[in-house]
Design a protein around this motif. Structure first.
Motif, PDB file in Angstrom:
ATOM      1  N   PHE A 198      22.809  -7.502  50.504  1.00 27.03           N
ATOM      2  CA  PHE A 198      21.764  -7.218  51.496  1.00 27.03           C
ATOM      3  C   PHE A 198      20.423  -7.661  50.909  1.00 27.03           C
ATOM      4  CE2 PHE A 198      25.163  -4.095  52.001  1.00 27.03           C
ATOM      5  CZ  PHE A 198      25.538  -4.342  53.309  1.00 27.03           C
ATOM      6  N   ARG A 199      19.986  -8.846  51.266  1.00 19.83           N
ATOM      7  CA  ARG A 199      18.891  -9.496  50.560  1.00 19.83           C
ATOM      8  C   ARG A 199      17.560  -9.393  51.308  1.00 19.83           C
ATOM      9  NH1 ARG A 199      23.479 -12.925  49.854  1.00 19.83           N
ATOM     10  NH2 ARG A 199      22.860 -14.329  51.538  1.00 19.83           N
ATOM     11  N   MET A 200      16.478  -9.608  50.554  1.00 18.68           N
ATOM     12  CA  MET A 200      15.138  -9.577  51.127  1.00 18.68           C
ATOM     13  C   MET A 200      14.793 -10.930  51.742  1.00 18.68           C
ATOM     14  SD  MET A 200      12.532  -7.595  48.562  1.00 18.68           S
ATOM     15  CE  MET A 200      12.946  -8.556  47.102  1.00 18.68           C
ATOM     16  N   PRO A 201      14.239 -10.952  52.945  1.00 13.69           N
ATOM     17  CA  PRO A 201      13.701 -12.207  53.477  1.00 13.69           C
ATOM     18  C   PRO A 201      12.463 -12.609  52.680  1.00 13.69           C
ATOM     19  CG  PRO A 201      13.187 -10.386  54.949  1.00 13.69           C
ATOM     20  CD  PRO A 201      14.115  -9.848  53.903  1.00 13.69           C
ATOM     21  N   PRO A 202      12.080 -13.885  52.730  1.00 12.92           N
ATOM     22  CA  PRO A 202      10.938 -14.361  51.912  1.00 12.92           C
ATOM     23  C   PRO A 202       9.653 -13.581  52.154  1.00 12.92           C
ATOM     24  CG  PRO A 202      12.152 -16.220  52.836  1.00 12.92           C
ATOM     25  CD  PRO A 202      12.735 -14.980  53.459  1.00 12.92           C
ATOM     26  N   GLN A 203       9.392 -13.177  53.410  1.00 10.65           N
ATOM     27  CA  GLN A 203       8.147 -12.458  53.698  1.00 10.65           C
ATOM     28  C   GLN A 203       8.075 -11.127  52.958  1.00 10.65           C
ATOM     29  OE1 GLN A 203      10.413 -13.599  55.792  1.00 10.65           O
ATOM     30  NE2 GLN A 203       9.544 -14.368  57.716  1.00 10.65           N
ATOM     31  N   ILE A 204       9.220 -10.422  52.897  1.00  9.22           N
ATOM     32  CA  ILE A 204       9.244  -9.131  52.197  1.00  9.22           C
ATOM     33  C   ILE A 204       9.106  -9.349  50.692  1.00  9.22           C
ATOM     34  CG2 ILE A 204      10.581  -7.053  51.748  1.00  9.22           C
ATOM     35  CD1 ILE A 204       9.505  -7.288  54.592  1.00  9.22           C
ATOM     36  N   LYS A 205       9.729 -10.385  50.184  1.00 13.68           N
ATOM     37  CA  LYS A 205       9.596 -10.678  48.752  1.00 13.68           C
ATOM     38  C   LYS A 205       8.129 -10.917  48.396  1.00 13.68           C
ATOM     39  CE  LYS A 205      10.676 -14.088  45.217  1.00 13.68           C
ATOM     40  NZ  LYS A 205      11.268 -15.415  44.922  1.00 13.68           N
ATOM     41  N   GLU A 206       7.436 -11.712  49.217  1.00 14.57           N
ATOM     42  CA  GLU A 206       6.024 -11.984  48.950  1.00 14.57           C
ATOM     43  C   GLU A 206       5.195 -10.697  48.988  1.00 14.57           C
ATOM     44  OE1 GLU A 206       4.764 -14.859  51.771  1.00 14.57           O
ATOM     45  OE2 GLU A 206       6.100 -16.446  51.027  1.00 14.57           O
ATOM     46  N   LEU A 207       5.507  -9.824  49.933  1.00 12.37           N
ATOM     47  CA  LEU A 207       4.787  -8.557  50.041  1.00 12.37           C
ATOM     48  C   LEU A 207       5.007  -7.695  48.807  1.00 12.37           C
ATOM     49  CD1 LEU A 207       3.119  -6.541  51.752  1.00 12.37           C
ATOM     50  CD2 LEU A 207       5.300  -5.730  52.700  1.00 12.37           C
ATOM     51  N   GLY A 217      16.607   1.974  40.634  1.00 12.83           N
ATOM     52  CA  GLY A 217      15.357   1.246  40.520  1.00 12.83           C
ATOM     53  C   GLY A 217      15.503  -0.233  40.817  1.00 12.83           C
ATOM     54  N   LEU A 218      16.625  -0.626  41.431  1.00 16.74           N
ATOM     55  CA  LEU A 218      16.891  -2.033  41.724  1.00 16.74           C
ATOM     56  C   LEU A 218      16.457  -2.372  43.145  1.00 16.74           C
ATOM     57  CD1 LEU A 218      20.474  -2.272  40.175  1.00 16.74           C
ATOM     58  CD2 LEU A 218      18.340  -3.098  39.156  1.00 16.74           C
ATOM     59  N   LEU A 219      15.914  -3.561  43.316  1.00 18.35           N
ATOM     60  CA  LEU A 219      15.529  -4.043  44.639  1.00 18.35           C
ATOM     61  C   LEU A 219      16.532  -5.082  45.126  1.00 18.35           C
ATOM     62  CD1 LEU A 219      11.671  -4.602  44.425  1.00 18.35           C
ATOM     63  CD2 LEU A 219      12.884  -2.777  45.614  1.00 18.35           C
ATOM     64  N   PRO A 220      16.654  -5.248  46.440  1.00 12.27           N
ATOM     65  CA  PRO A 220      17.475  -6.345  46.951  1.00 12.27           C
ATOM     66  C   PRO A 220      16.993  -7.680  46.407  1.00 12.27           C
ATOM     67  CG  PRO A 220      16.873  -4.853  48.725  1.00 12.27           C
ATOM     68  CD  PRO A 220      16.080  -4.428  47.523  1.00 12.27           C
ATOM     69  N   ARG A 221      17.917  -8.566  46.111  1.00 10.57           N
ATOM     70  CA  ARG A 221      17.548  -9.897  45.655  1.00 10.57           C
ATOM     71  C   ARG A 221      17.051 -10.718  46.847  1.00 10.57           C
ATOM     72  NH1 ARG A 221      17.630  -7.205  41.543  1.00 10.57           N
ATOM     73  NH2 ARG A 221      18.802  -7.793  39.678  1.00 10.57           N
ATOM     74  N   PRO A 222      16.210 -11.735  46.613  1.00  9.39           N
ATOM     75  CA  PRO A 222      15.664 -12.520  47.720  1.00  9.39           C
ATOM     76  C   PRO A 222      16.696 -13.446  48.344  1.00  9.39           C
ATOM     77  CG  PRO A 222      14.924 -13.408  45.624  1.00  9.39           C
ATOM     78  CD  PRO A 222      15.654 -12.135  45.303  1.00  9.39           C
ATOM     79  N   GLN A 223      16.522 -13.700  49.626  1.00  9.66           N
ATOM     80  CA  GLN A 223      17.361 -14.664  50.314  1.00  9.66           C
ATOM     81  C   GLN A 223      16.949 -16.081  49.909  1.00  9.66           C
ATOM     82  OE1 GLN A 223      19.962 -15.580  51.377  1.00  9.66           O
ATOM     83  NE2 GLN A 223      20.166 -15.358  53.600  1.00  9.66           N
ATOM     84  N   ALA A 224      17.920 -16.978  49.844  1.00 15.34           N
ATOM     85  CA  ALA A 224      17.618 -18.372  49.517  1.00 15.34           C
ATOM     86  C   ALA A 224      16.973 -19.056  50.714  1.00 15.34           C
ATOM     87  CB  ALA A 224      18.891 -19.102  49.112  1.00 15.34           C
ATOM     88  N   THR A 225      16.065 -19.960  50.461  1.00 17.90           N
ATOM     89  CA  THR A 225      15.417 -20.705  51.533  1.00 17.90           C
ATOM     90  C   THR A 225      16.296 -21.882  51.949  1.00 17.90           C
ATOM     91  OG1 THR A 225      14.217 -22.034  49.902  1.00 17.90           O
ATOM     92  CG2 THR A 225      13.111 -20.073  50.766  1.00 17.90           C
ATOM     93  N   GLY A 226      16.109 -22.341  53.173  1.00 17.33           N
ATOM     94  CA  GLY A 226      16.891 -23.459  53.670  1.00 17.33           C
ATOM     95  C   GLY A 226      18.271 -23.031  54.112  1.00 17.33           C
ATOM     96  N   SER A 227      19.050 -23.984  54.580  1.00 21.45           N
ATOM     97  CA  SER A 227      20.410 -23.709  55.043  1.00 21.45           C
ATOM     98  C   SER A 227      21.414 -24.130  53.977  1.00 21.45           C
ATOM     99  CB  SER A 227      20.688 -24.460  56.352  1.00 21.45           C
ATOM    100  OG  SER A 227      20.539 -25.854  56.157  1.00 21.45           O
ATOM    101  N   PHE A 228      22.521 -23.404  53.916  1.00 26.59           N
ATOM    102  CA  PHE A 228      23.574 -23.722  52.960  1.00 26.59           C
ATOM    103  C   PHE A 228      24.892 -23.189  53.505  1.00 26.59           C
ATOM    104  CE2 PHE A 228      21.312 -19.883  51.717  1.00 26.59           C
ATOM    105  CZ  PHE A 228      22.320 -18.946  51.670  1.00 26.59           C
ATOM    106  N   ALA A 229      25.973 -23.829  53.113  1.00 21.46           N
ATOM    107  CA  ALA A 229      27.299 -23.440  53.575  1.00 21.46           C
ATOM    108  C   ALA A 229      27.900 -22.395  52.638  1.00 21.46           C
ATOM    109  CB  ALA A 229      28.209 -24.668  53.645  1.00 21.46           C
ATOM    110  N   LEU A 230      28.880 -21.639  53.163  1.00 18.83           N
ATOM    111  CA  LEU A 230      29.614 -20.704  52.327  1.00 18.83           C
ATOM    112  C   LEU A 230      30.381 -21.480  51.269  1.00 18.83           C
ATOM    113  CD1 LEU A 230      31.159 -18.355  55.050  1.00 18.83           C
ATOM    114  CD2 LEU A 230      28.869 -18.316  54.065  1.00 18.83           C
ATOM    115  N   ASP A 231      30.474 -20.927  50.090  1.00 25.04           N
ATOM    116  CA  ASP A 231      31.191 -21.603  49.016  1.00 25.04           C
ATOM    117  C   ASP A 231      31.807 -20.556  48.102  1.00 25.04           C
ATOM    118  OD1 ASP A 231      32.031 -23.285  46.848  1.00 25.04           O
ATOM    119  OD2 ASP A 231      30.572 -24.769  47.532  1.00 25.04           O
TER     120      ASP A 231
END
Length: 251
Positions: A91-100, A6-20
């Motif tokens: 494997f994350r959700m893009p913002p558009q899918i999260k809003e939907l 029953g878990l959904l992919p977590r949303p992708q973060a907005t903006g750019s960021f480096a690996l850490d």
């Protein structure tokens, strides 16, 4: 939307960021150790104002080395207890899918449940579905006009779905990966025969080799593996050609 967790992919973060997050500085030897390292790395990056997604993107690039460092029992525990949680963060959700999803859930048109389908039958107007819901597995009935299977490929039974792979299994040239992730191979991509020996010239590529290599789902990892396989084939061809030339010279 029904799944075992029953878990959904977590949303992708907005903006750019480096690996850490360097998870290779101390190879975890257990699934618990890996979990603790990831949580510690996330605490560090969030204190710096970076999103937790930066750690999982780093984990993706280090995933094969970490997987291969885990002993078989650690790999089994990861698959049993952590795999689903890893996947929904990886494997994350893009913002558009999260809003939907948020909008459709709020209007009551989308329901997300944990459970599994026990049976499905069709009457003149609907598909009648019996669902065993988690955690108590009580049976609920639902009616639908469409039933869409979106679980992805059946890697565990991949051999049984292909006649050519069944033939290779019958003669002992391939066997199932012990983790149920695909076909067993060594770290040189060679299929491992039933007797445990690598099969020269029979190479396993792509997600079916995940049991050996770990992360092998996205294009970058598959491309990297494909390049190594092409180089191995080139070397095999060069070696074979050279041996043939030597035999001709000897004659």
């Amino acid at each position: 939307m029904l799944s075992r967790s029953g878990l959904l992919p977590r949303p992708q973060a907005t903006g750019s960021f480096a690996l850490d997050g360097d998870l290779l500085k101390c190879f975890p030897k257990t699934a618990l150790g890996l979990l603790q390292q990831v949580r510690s790395a996330i605490d560090e990056v969030t204190e710096k104002g970076l999103p937790w997604q930066s750690v999982f993107d780093a984990l993706r690039h280090q995933g094969q080395a970490i997987w291969q460092a885990l002993p078989p029992e650690g790999q089994r525990r990861f698959l049993r207890h952590l795999c689903r949680w890893f996947e929904i963060h990886r494997f994350r959700m893009p913002p558009q899918i999260k809003e939907l999803v948020v909008r459709e859930t709020a209007t009551g048109r989308l329901h997300i449940r944990a459970g599994r389908i026990v049976s499905a039958a069709y009457d003149s107007q609907h598909i009648l579905i019996d669902i065993a819901t988690a955690p108590h597995r009580s049976i609920e009935q639902a009616r639908a006009q469409w039933l869409i299977l979106a679980t992805g490929p059946d890697h565990e039974n991949a051999i049984g779905h292909e006649a050519c792979l069944l033939d290779l299994e019958r003669v002992g040239l391939i066997t199932k990966d012990p983790h149920g992730l695909g076909i067993k191979c060594d770290r040189e991509n060679r299929a491992v025969a039933r007797d445990g020996t690598p099969v020269e010239g029979l190479l396993i590529a792509g997600p079916l080799a995940r049991g050996t290599f770990g992360e092998l789902t996205s294009v970058p990892e598959i491309v990297d593996q494909a390049e190594k396989i092409v180089e191995r084939i080139r070397q095999m061809h060069f070696t074979g050609t050279r041996r043939m030339a030597m035999r001709i010279d000897a004659e």
